[in-house]
Design an enzyme around this catalytic site. Sequence first.
Site, PDB file in Angstrom:
ATOM      1  N   CYS A  41       0.846  -1.201   0.000  1.00 17.91           N
ATOM      2  CA  CYS A  41       0.000   0.000   0.000  1.00 17.91           C
ATOM      3  C   CYS A  41       0.878   1.246   0.000  1.00 17.91           C
ATOM      4  O   CYS A  41       1.801   1.360   0.816  1.00 17.91           O
ATOM      5  CB  CYS A  41      -0.891  -0.009   1.239  1.00 17.91           C
ATOM      6  SG  CYS A  41      -1.825   1.498   1.441  1.00 17.91           S
ATOM      7  N   CYS A  91      -1.086   5.848   7.185  1.00 14.18           N
ATOM      8  CA  CYS A  91      -2.481   5.561   7.492  1.00 14.18           C
ATOM      9  C   CYS A  91      -2.700   4.998   8.898  1.00 14.18           C
ATOM     10  O   CYS A  91      -3.504   5.514   9.656  1.00 14.18           O
ATOM     11  CB  CYS A  91      -3.028   4.600   6.436  1.00 14.18           C
ATOM     12  SG  CYS A  91      -4.669   3.965   6.750  1.00 14.18           S
ATOM     13  N   CYS A 113      -7.818   1.178  -1.047  1.00 13.26           N
ATOM     14  CA  CYS A 113      -7.458   0.515   0.201  1.00 13.26           C
ATOM     15  C   CYS A 113      -7.407  -0.966  -0.118  1.00 13.26           C
ATOM     16  O   CYS A 113      -8.440  -1.575  -0.410  1.00 13.26           O
ATOM     17  CB  CYS A 113      -8.490   0.797   1.288  1.00 13.26           C
ATOM     18  SG  CYS A 113      -8.241  -0.233   2.737  1.00 13.26           S
ATOM     19  N   GLN A 132     -20.223  -9.245  10.430  1.00 12.39           N
ATOM     20  CA  GLN A 132     -18.799  -9.564  10.393  1.00 12.39           C
ATOM     21  C   GLN A 132     -18.172  -9.039   9.106  1.00 12.39           C
ATOM     22  O   GLN A 132     -18.749  -9.211   8.035  1.00 12.39           O
ATOM     23  CB  GLN A 132     -18.612 -11.089  10.473  1.00 12.39           C
ATOM     24  CG  GLN A 132     -19.080 -11.696  11.782  1.00 12.39           C
ATOM     25  CD  GLN A 132     -18.127 -11.435  12.927  1.00 12.39           C
ATOM     26  OE1 GLN A 132     -17.027 -10.923  12.757  1.00 12.39           O
ATOM     27  NE2 GLN A 132     -18.555 -11.793  14.141  1.00 12.39           N
ATOM     28  N   TYR A 164     -23.565 -12.851  24.562  1.00 11.41           N
ATOM     29  CA  TYR A 164     -23.008 -11.805  23.700  1.00 11.41           C
ATOM     30  C   TYR A 164     -23.253 -12.206  22.244  1.00 11.41           C
ATOM     31  O   TYR A 164     -22.324 -12.259  21.435  1.00 11.41           O
ATOM     32  CB  TYR A 164     -21.503 -11.629  23.930  1.00 11.41           C
ATOM     33  CG  TYR A 164     -21.068 -11.429  25.364  1.00 11.41           C
ATOM     34  CD1 TYR A 164     -21.017 -10.142  25.907  1.00 11.41           C
ATOM     35  CD2 TYR A 164     -20.693 -12.504  26.160  1.00 11.41           C
ATOM     36  CE1 TYR A 164     -20.592  -9.941  27.217  1.00 11.41           C
ATOM     37  CE2 TYR A 164     -20.276 -12.307  27.467  1.00 11.41           C
ATOM     38  CZ  TYR A 164     -20.222 -11.040  27.996  1.00 11.41           C
ATOM     39  OH  TYR A 164     -19.792 -10.848  29.291  1.00 11.41           O
ATOM     40  N   GLU A 215     -28.053 -10.621  24.251  1.00 18.02           N
ATOM     41  CA  GLU A 215     -27.272  -9.526  23.661  1.00 18.02           C
ATOM     42  C   GLU A 215     -27.828  -8.212  24.183  1.00 18.02           C
ATOM     43  O   GLU A 215     -29.029  -8.060  24.355  1.00 18.02           O
ATOM     44  CB  GLU A 215     -27.387  -9.644  22.130  1.00 18.02           C
ATOM     45  CG  GLU A 215     -27.118  -8.399  21.319  1.00 18.02           C
ATOM     46  CD  GLU A 215     -25.687  -7.879  21.441  1.00 18.02           C
ATOM     47  OE1 GLU A 215     -24.740  -8.682  21.380  1.00 18.02           O
ATOM     48  OE2 GLU A 215     -25.539  -6.665  21.610  1.00 18.02           O
ATOM     49  N   ASP A 244     -18.923 -14.905  23.334  1.00 23.83           N
ATOM     50  CA  ASP A 244     -18.140 -14.144  22.337  1.00 23.83           C
ATOM     51  C   ASP A 244     -18.157 -12.680  22.771  1.00 23.83           C
ATOM     52  O   ASP A 244     -18.793 -11.834  22.149  1.00 23.83           O
ATOM     53  CB  ASP A 244     -18.776 -14.320  20.946  1.00 23.83           C
ATOM     54  CG  ASP A 244     -17.996 -13.606  19.843  1.00 23.83           C
ATOM     55  OD1 ASP A 244     -16.884 -13.111  20.102  1.00 23.83           O
ATOM     56  OD2 ASP A 244     -18.506 -13.546  18.707  1.00 23.83           O
ATOM     57  N   CYS A 280     -11.694 -11.854  21.117  1.00 23.46           N
ATOM     58  CA  CYS A 280     -10.929 -10.967  20.231  1.00 23.46           C
ATOM     59  C   CYS A 280      -9.785 -10.319  21.001  1.00 23.46           C
ATOM     60  O   CYS A 280      -9.166  -9.375  20.529  1.00 23.46           O
ATOM     61  CB  CYS A 280     -11.838  -9.908  19.614  1.00 23.46           C
ATOM     62  SG  CYS A 280     -12.766  -8.970  20.807  1.00 23.46           S
TER      63      CYS A 280
HETATM   64  N1  SAH Z   1     -21.054 -13.267  17.772  1.00 27.71           N
HETATM   65  C1  SAH Z   1     -21.617 -11.985  17.496  1.00 27.71           C
HETATM   66  C2  SAH Z   1     -20.687 -10.825  17.789  1.00 27.71           C
HETATM   67  C3  SAH Z   1     -20.248 -10.688  19.181  1.00 27.71           C
HETATM   68  S1  SAH Z   1     -19.389  -9.182  19.445  1.00 27.71           S
HETATM   69  C4  SAH Z   1     -22.019 -11.886  16.041  1.00 27.71           C
HETATM   70  O1  SAH Z   1     -21.368 -12.487  15.198  1.00 27.71           O
HETATM   71  O2  SAH Z   1     -22.928 -11.137  15.759  1.00 27.71           O
HETATM   72  C5  SAH Z   1     -19.794  -8.891  21.136  1.00 27.71           C
HETATM   73  C6  SAH Z   1     -21.229  -8.510  21.382  1.00 27.71           C
HETATM   74  O3  SAH Z   1     -21.426  -8.384  22.781  1.00 27.71           O
HETATM   75  C7  SAH Z   1     -21.656  -7.194  20.764  1.00 27.71           C
HETATM   76  O4  SAH Z   1     -22.755  -7.426  19.938  1.00 27.71           O
HETATM   77  C8  SAH Z   1     -22.031  -6.323  21.988  1.00 27.71           C
HETATM   78  O5  SAH Z   1     -23.119  -5.467  21.732  1.00 27.71           O
HETATM   79  C9  SAH Z   1     -22.396  -7.370  23.013  1.00 27.71           C
HETATM   80  N2  SAH Z   1     -22.314  -6.998  24.446  1.00 27.71           N
HETATM   81  C10 SAH Z   1     -21.439  -6.167  25.045  1.00 27.71           C
HETATM   82  N3  SAH Z   1     -21.622  -6.167  26.376  1.00 27.71           N
HETATM   83  C11 SAH Z   1     -22.642  -7.020  26.633  1.00 27.71           C
HETATM   84  C12 SAH Z   1     -23.283  -7.452  27.826  1.00 27.71           C
HETATM   85  N4  SAH Z   1     -22.905  -7.002  29.016  1.00 27.71           N
HETATM   86  N5  SAH Z   1     -24.289  -8.353  27.730  1.00 27.71           N
HETATM   87  C13 SAH Z   1     -24.675  -8.823  26.512  1.00 27.71           C
HETATM   88  N6  SAH Z   1     -24.097  -8.445  25.351  1.00 27.71           N
HETATM   89  C14 SAH Z   1     -23.090  -7.545  25.406  1.00 27.71           C
END
Ligand code: SAH
Length: 459
Positions: A78, A84, A166, A290, A319, A340, A388, A415
């Site tokens: 790049c 950047c 990009c 994603q 999550y 969520e 997650d 992550c």
């Molecule tokens: N697996 C999901 C992405 C997860 S990312 C997918 O592919 O869609 C993490 C997620 O956790 C986000 O959507 C965020 O809004 C949520 N989050 C953050 N804090 C939280 C909590 N205390 N309770 C429930 N969800 C939460």
Amino acid sequence: MTKTAPPVEKNQTIELTFEDITHEGAGVGKIGGYPLFVPYGLPGETAEVKVIKVKKNFGFGRLIEVKEESEDRVKPPCNVYYKCGGCQLQHMSYEMQLEMKRNQVQSALKKIAHIENIPIHPTIGMDDPWRYRNKVQIPVGSKNGELITGFYRKRSHEIIDDMARCIITDEVNDRMVEAVREIANRLGIPHYDEKNNRGILRHIMVRSGQETKQTMVVLVTRKEKVNGLDTLIKEITETNPHVKSVVQNINPERTNVILGNKTKVLWGEEYIYDQIGDIKFAISAKSFYQVNPPQTKKLYDQALEYANLSGNETVIDAYCGIGTISLFLAKKAKKVYGVEIVPEAVSDAKENAKLNHIDNAEFFVGQAEKVMPWWRAQGLQPDVIVVDPPRKGCDEALLEAMLEMKPKRIVYVSCNPSTLARDLRILEDGGYETKEAQPVDMFPQTTHVETVAEIVLKV
Ligand code: SAH
């Protein structure tokens, strides 16, 4: 006690050999035991470095010239890489990037969780680690009276004016940004001026379904009324048949947040569709989705394997976002409960379940750490829990609720290796055992790493 002074001074030029690399991708070299962090330095290299910051126990330097190059140093493809900051690892071979990510997971598990001697598999990479991002949102500015688009320079709000493309962005999206900019420029639509909170066009956002090849263009403007908007839409859609949706988002605020509250479909559909594996997703301008679906598929396939489902299990997906993992799980389980915190994501999850004719997944809005204990009080007994969480990891109350629910298996998608390791320690102290971990490269050329870990209840 006399303190030893740092062995270097600010502005001094030194020769330094890098031994290691931080997880932000900076080279680490030592002068008499005193570590210096130098962006773009690679392990094994010797370089001329200018010391730019001296703290008590460590310092920072700038790479002036590499004297002895590592075999893993590559020329960043790049042209604006060093300005950047969106990518951090383009100067490093892809093999080394993958190895670095695995090492990062390994060292976090060892140092923070004291977990050693478990398989941490080689990072699953991409065959072609470029042009993978299915979404781009790029600021609009001007130079010599012409509209320009480009990311901001590192740590600034100044648009990089020679950024033609990009190369981690899907080419279709890259070309769409260019097309929209050219038409808007010809029509005299002014760019937004951040300093005075005037002007119109703030960002051009484009997302495309990689499987479906459908494209959505989102024009983020300061005001709803835009002269020339009809012509802009006509020209965009007439020359680009893959565009299925043109949306306007209005953001009148003086803010760094890209999208405003009001969204209006200007042309075509409210949603575009995409597919991960055999699950379809409807994506609106504001939905989370994603950014690298093929790697997401690999990550979630691994999560599914670790969940070891036979079809009779009750599973919790904490999550759950828009339900990506839940819907994968639902095909192999008796029942999936997703939780969520973002209400819009939960309605997307419900819609996506319907779209895929999945009727054994239920989604709830709330804080996972509050909803889980409540489920437990209701007598819900999960066989498997998948988490997650965001970068900060799981809430302690959630970890406690999991320990009390005693599922046979926990699958942790993370992550952030540091918070993964912290949480694994708590789970291990509570009677679980981490069997193995699999890093997956969802964001090549950047320092981000995703990991999925298999955790089982000790008998
Ligand atoms: N697996 C999901 C992405 C997860 S990312 C997918 O592919 O869609 C993490 C997620 O956790 C986000 O959507 C965020 O809004 C949520 N989050 C953050 N804090 C939280 C909590 N205390 N309770 C429930 N969800 C939460």
